[in-house]
Design a protein around this motif. Structure first.
Motif, PDB file in Angstrom:
ATOM      1  N   PRO A 159      -3.323 -21.163  -6.632  1.00 48.34           N
ATOM      2  CA  PRO A 159      -2.548 -21.173  -5.394  1.00 48.34           C
ATOM      3  C   PRO A 159      -1.596 -19.976  -5.356  1.00 48.34           C
ATOM      4  O   PRO A 159      -1.410 -19.297  -6.352  1.00 48.34           O
ATOM      5  CB  PRO A 159      -1.784 -22.498  -5.468  1.00 48.34           C
ATOM      6  N   ALA A 160      -0.996 -19.774  -4.203  1.00 51.36           N
ATOM      7  CA  ALA A 160      -0.066 -18.656  -4.045  1.00 51.36           C
ATOM      8  C   ALA A 160       0.996 -18.714  -5.130  1.00 51.36           C
ATOM      9  O   ALA A 160       1.483 -19.771  -5.482  1.00 51.36           O
ATOM     10  CB  ALA A 160       0.573 -18.704  -2.663  1.00 51.36           C
ATOM     11  N   SER A 161       1.340 -17.571  -5.668  1.00 52.31           N
ATOM     12  CA  SER A 161       2.301 -17.519  -6.766  1.00 52.31           C
ATOM     13  C   SER A 161       3.238 -16.351  -6.556  1.00 52.31           C
ATOM     14  O   SER A 161       3.143 -15.609  -5.582  1.00 52.31           O
ATOM     15  CB  SER A 161       1.560 -17.371  -8.088  1.00 52.31           C
ATOM     16  N   ARG A 162       4.108 -16.163  -7.526  1.00 52.25           N
ATOM     17  CA  ARG A 162       5.022 -15.022  -7.466  1.00 52.25           C
ATOM     18  C   ARG A 162       4.241 -13.715  -7.496  1.00 52.25           C
ATOM     19  O   ARG A 162       4.705 -12.700  -6.997  1.00 52.25           O
ATOM     20  CB  ARG A 162       6.022 -15.085  -8.608  1.00 52.25           C
ATOM     21  N   ASP A 163       3.020 -13.727  -8.078  1.00 53.96           N
ATOM     22  CA  ASP A 163       2.197 -12.514  -8.123  1.00 53.96           C
ATOM     23  C   ASP A 163       1.787 -12.055  -6.727  1.00 53.96           C
ATOM     24  O   ASP A 163       1.547 -10.875  -6.514  1.00 53.96           O
ATOM     25  CB  ASP A 163       0.953 -12.733  -8.983  1.00 53.96           C
ATOM     26  N   ASP A 164       1.718 -13.000  -5.779  1.00 52.39           N
ATOM     27  CA  ASP A 164       1.385 -12.607  -4.407  1.00 52.39           C
ATOM     28  C   ASP A 164       2.403 -11.607  -3.874  1.00 52.39           C
ATOM     29  O   ASP A 164       2.058 -10.714  -3.104  1.00 52.39           O
ATOM     30  CB  ASP A 164       1.341 -13.818  -3.478  1.00 52.39           C
ATOM     31  N   ASN A 165       3.650 -11.766  -4.285  1.00 52.34           N
ATOM     32  CA  ASN A 165       4.693 -10.839  -3.834  1.00 52.34           C
ATOM     33  C   ASN A 165       4.446  -9.433  -4.366  1.00 52.34           C
ATOM     34  O   ASN A 165       4.842  -8.455  -3.736  1.00 52.34           O
ATOM     35  CB  ASN A 165       6.071 -11.335  -4.274  1.00 52.34           C
ATOM     36  N   LEU A 166       3.797  -9.318  -5.522  1.00 50.69           N
ATOM     37  CA  LEU A 166       3.459  -8.011  -6.088  1.00 50.69           C
ATOM     38  C   LEU A 166       2.139  -7.493  -5.534  1.00 50.69           C
ATOM     39  O   LEU A 166       1.952  -6.289  -5.374  1.00 50.69           O
ATOM     40  CB  LEU A 166       3.359  -8.108  -7.618  1.00 50.69           C
ATOM     41  N   LEU A 167       1.215  -8.403  -5.252  1.00 51.38           N
ATOM     42  CA  LEU A 167      -0.126  -8.002  -4.815  1.00 51.38           C
ATOM     43  C   LEU A 167      -0.179  -7.593  -3.350  1.00 51.38           C
ATOM     44  O   LEU A 167      -0.917  -6.676  -2.993  1.00 51.38           O
ATOM     45  CB  LEU A 167      -1.116  -9.138  -5.067  1.00 51.38           C
ATOM     46  N   GLU A 168       0.581  -8.268  -2.515  1.00 50.84           N
ATOM     47  CA  GLU A 168       0.536  -7.993  -1.072  1.00 50.84           C
ATOM     48  C   GLU A 168       0.800  -6.524  -0.754  1.00 50.84           C
ATOM     49  O   GLU A 168       0.014  -5.893  -0.034  1.00 50.84           O
ATOM     50  CB  GLU A 168       1.526  -8.897  -0.338  1.00 50.84           C
ATOM     51  N   PRO A 169       1.869  -5.906  -1.274  1.00 52.92           N
ATOM     52  CA  PRO A 169       2.099  -4.484  -0.951  1.00 52.92           C
ATOM     53  C   PRO A 169       1.009  -3.571  -1.499  1.00 52.92           C
ATOM     54  O   PRO A 169       0.682  -2.553  -0.884  1.00 52.92           O
ATOM     55  CB  PRO A 169       3.446  -4.151  -1.592  1.00 52.92           C
ATOM     56  N   VAL A 170       0.425  -3.949  -2.624  1.00 55.70           N
ATOM     57  CA  VAL A 170      -0.643  -3.137  -3.218  1.00 55.70           C
ATOM     58  C   VAL A 170      -1.876  -3.176  -2.314  1.00 55.70           C
ATOM     59  O   VAL A 170      -2.502  -2.144  -2.046  1.00 55.70           O
ATOM     60  CB  VAL A 170      -0.961  -3.651  -4.645  1.00 55.70           C
ATOM     61  N   LEU A 223      -1.875  -3.906   0.908  1.00 59.50           N
ATOM     62  CA  LEU A 223      -1.509  -3.189   2.139  1.00 59.50           C
ATOM     63  C   LEU A 223      -1.626  -1.678   1.958  1.00 59.50           C
ATOM     64  O   LEU A 223      -2.083  -0.974   2.872  1.00 59.50           O
ATOM     65  CB  LEU A 223      -0.080  -3.552   2.569  1.00 59.50           C
ATOM     66  N   ALA A 224      -1.224  -1.182   0.800  1.00 58.13           N
ATOM     67  CA  ALA A 224      -1.319   0.262   0.535  1.00 58.13           C
ATOM     68  C   ALA A 224      -2.773   0.714   0.542  1.00 58.13           C
ATOM     69  O   ALA A 224      -3.107   1.753   1.123  1.00 58.13           O
ATOM     70  CB  ALA A 224      -0.658   0.598  -0.798  1.00 58.13           C
ATOM     71  N   VAL A 225      -3.656  -0.055  -0.093  1.00 58.90           N
ATOM     72  CA  VAL A 225      -5.079   0.298  -0.113  1.00 58.90           C
ATOM     73  C   VAL A 225      -5.633   0.297   1.307  1.00 58.90           C
ATOM     74  O   VAL A 225      -6.333   1.225   1.722  1.00 58.90           O
ATOM     75  CB  VAL A 225      -5.874  -0.655  -1.030  1.00 58.90           C
ATOM     76  N   GLU A 226      -5.309  -0.744   2.063  1.00 62.55           N
ATOM     77  CA  GLU A 226      -5.800  -0.837   3.440  1.00 62.55           C
ATOM     78  C   GLU A 226      -5.290   0.330   4.293  1.00 62.55           C
ATOM     79  O   GLU A 226      -6.045   0.904   5.081  1.00 62.55           O
ATOM     80  CB  GLU A 226      -5.384  -2.179   4.049  1.00 62.55           C
ATOM     81  N   ALA A 227      -4.019   0.688   4.118  1.00 69.92           N
ATOM     82  CA  ALA A 227      -3.446   1.811   4.883  1.00 69.92           C
ATOM     83  C   ALA A 227      -4.122   3.124   4.503  1.00 69.92           C
ATOM     84  O   ALA A 227      -4.426   3.958   5.378  1.00 69.92           O
ATOM     85  CB  ALA A 227      -1.941   1.899   4.646  1.00 69.92           C
ATOM     86  N   ARG A 228      -4.380   3.333   3.203  1.00 70.28           N
ATOM     87  CA  ARG A 228      -5.043   4.563   2.753  1.00 70.28           C
ATOM     88  C   ARG A 228      -6.476   4.634   3.266  1.00 70.28           C
ATOM     89  O   ARG A 228      -6.961   5.700   3.614  1.00 70.28           O
ATOM     90  CB  ARG A 228      -5.028   4.678   1.232  1.00 70.28           C
ATOM     91  N   LEU A 229      -7.140   3.489   3.299  1.00 65.95           N
ATOM     92  CA  LEU A 229      -8.505   3.455   3.849  1.00 65.95           C
ATOM     93  C   LEU A 229      -8.510   3.829   5.324  1.00 65.95           C
ATOM     94  O   LEU A 229      -9.367   4.589   5.780  1.00 65.95           O
ATOM     95  CB  LEU A 229      -9.110   2.059   3.680  1.00 65.95           C
ATOM     96  N   GLN A 230      -7.562   3.284   6.057  1.00 64.26           N
ATOM     97  CA  GLN A 230      -7.476   3.595   7.488  1.00 64.26           C
ATOM     98  C   GLN A 230      -7.190   5.086   7.693  1.00 64.26           C
ATOM     99  O   GLN A 230      -7.804   5.734   8.539  1.00 64.26           O
ATOM    100  CB  GLN A 230      -6.402   2.752   8.154  1.00 64.26           C
ATOM    101  N   ALA A 231      -6.279   5.641   6.913  1.00 64.37           N
ATOM    102  CA  ALA A 231      -5.954   7.067   7.031  1.00 64.37           C
ATOM    103  C   ALA A 231      -7.168   7.929   6.697  1.00 64.37           C
ATOM    104  O   ALA A 231      -7.443   8.922   7.387  1.00 64.37           O
ATOM    105  CB  ALA A 231      -4.784   7.417   6.111  1.00 64.37           C
ATOM    106  N   LEU A 232      -7.905   7.549   5.664  1.00 62.41           N
ATOM    107  CA  LEU A 232      -9.109   8.306   5.299  1.00 62.41           C
ATOM    108  C   LEU A 232     -10.147   8.227   6.411  1.00 62.41           C
ATOM    109  O   LEU A 232     -10.770   9.234   6.754  1.00 62.41           O
ATOM    110  CB  LEU A 232      -9.691   7.795   3.984  1.00 62.41           C
ATOM    111  N   GLY A 233     -10.323   7.057   6.990  1.00 54.74           N
ATOM    112  CA  GLY A 233     -11.262   6.906   8.102  1.00 54.74           C
ATOM    113  C   GLY A 233     -10.911   7.803   9.273  1.00 54.74           C
ATOM    114  O   GLY A 233     -11.779   8.446   9.876  1.00 54.74           O
ATOM    115  N   GLN A 234      -9.626   7.877   9.589  1.00 51.64           N
ATOM    116  CA  GLN A 234      -9.181   8.734  10.689  1.00 51.64           C
ATOM    117  C   GLN A 234      -9.410  10.207  10.361  1.00 51.64           C
ATOM    118  O   GLN A 234      -9.855  10.978  11.209  1.00 51.64           O
ATOM    119  CB  GLN A 234      -7.714   8.484  11.002  1.00 51.64           C
ATOM    120  N   ALA A 235      -9.114  10.596   9.134  1.00 48.36           N
ATOM    121  CA  ALA A 235      -9.322  11.989   8.731  1.00 48.36           C
ATOM    122  C   ALA A 235     -10.799  12.356   8.794  1.00 48.36           C
ATOM    123  O   ALA A 235     -11.157  13.464   9.211  1.00 48.36           O
ATOM    124  CB  ALA A 235      -8.770  12.224   7.324  1.00 48.36           C
TER     125      ALA A 235
END
Length: 132
Positions: free
Chosen positions: A7-18, A20-32
Motif C-alpha cells: 500500500p501507499a507508504s512514505r516511499d511514495d513521497n520520494l517516488l512521486e517527484p522522480v 514526475l521528472a521522468v514524465e516531464a523529460r519524456l514530454q520535453a524530448l517528444g517536443q524536441a
C-alpha cells in the motif's frame, strides 16, 4: 504481501517527484523530436537519461524498504514504454535519413578505377620501359 504491491507508504513521497521528472523529460524530448531541434533533442535525451537513472535507484531502494504502489509502478512502466517508442521512432528516422543521404550523396569507392586510365597507365609504362 509482496513488496511491489504494498500500500501507499512514505516511499511514495520520494517516488512521486522522480516519476514526475521522468514524465516531464519524456514530454520535453517528444517536443524536441517533433520540432526537429537536434540541440534540444541531445539535451533532453541527456536529461531523460539522468532522470531514469535516478528513478531506477529510487525505485530499487523503495522496493527493498517497503514496496511500490501499483499506480506508481504502472506509471514507470508506461514511461519505459514511451522511451522504447521514442527510441524506435528515432531509429526509423535515422534509417530514413541515411537512405536519403545515400541517394543524394552516393558513397564513392576509396580507389577510383577508370578503364581508360588503367590501360593508359600500364601501356605507357611498358612502352616507356621498353625504350629505356
Amino acid at each position: 504481501m509482496h513488496a511491489l504491491n504494498a500500500p501507499a507508504s512514505r516511499d511514495d513521497n520520494l517516488l512521486e517527484p522522480v516519476v514526475l521528472a521522468v514524465e516531464a523529460r519524456l514530454q520535453a524530448l517528444g517536443q524536441a523530436l517533433q520540432q526537429r531541434d537536434s540541440a534540444a533533442v541531445e539535451q533532453c535525451a541527456s536529461d531523460l537519461h539522468r532522470a531514469l537513472t535516478e528513478a531506477v535507484e529510487t525505485f530499487r531502494h523503495a522496493a527493498r524498504s517497503g514496496g511500490i504502489t501499483p499506480a506508481l509502478r504502472q506509471r514507470l512502466v508506461r514511461a519505459t514504454g514511451q522511451v522504447a517508442a521514442q527510441r524506435e521512432s528515432l531509429a526509423r528516422a535515422t534509417a530514413a535519413l541515411d537512405r536519403a543521404m545515400d541517394v543524394l550523396l552516393p558513397r564513392t569507392p576509396d580507389v577510383v578505377y577508370s578503364p581508360g586510365l588503367a590501360a593508359y597507365g600500364s601501356g605507357a609504362r611498358s612502352q616507356h620501359s621498353a625504350s629505356a
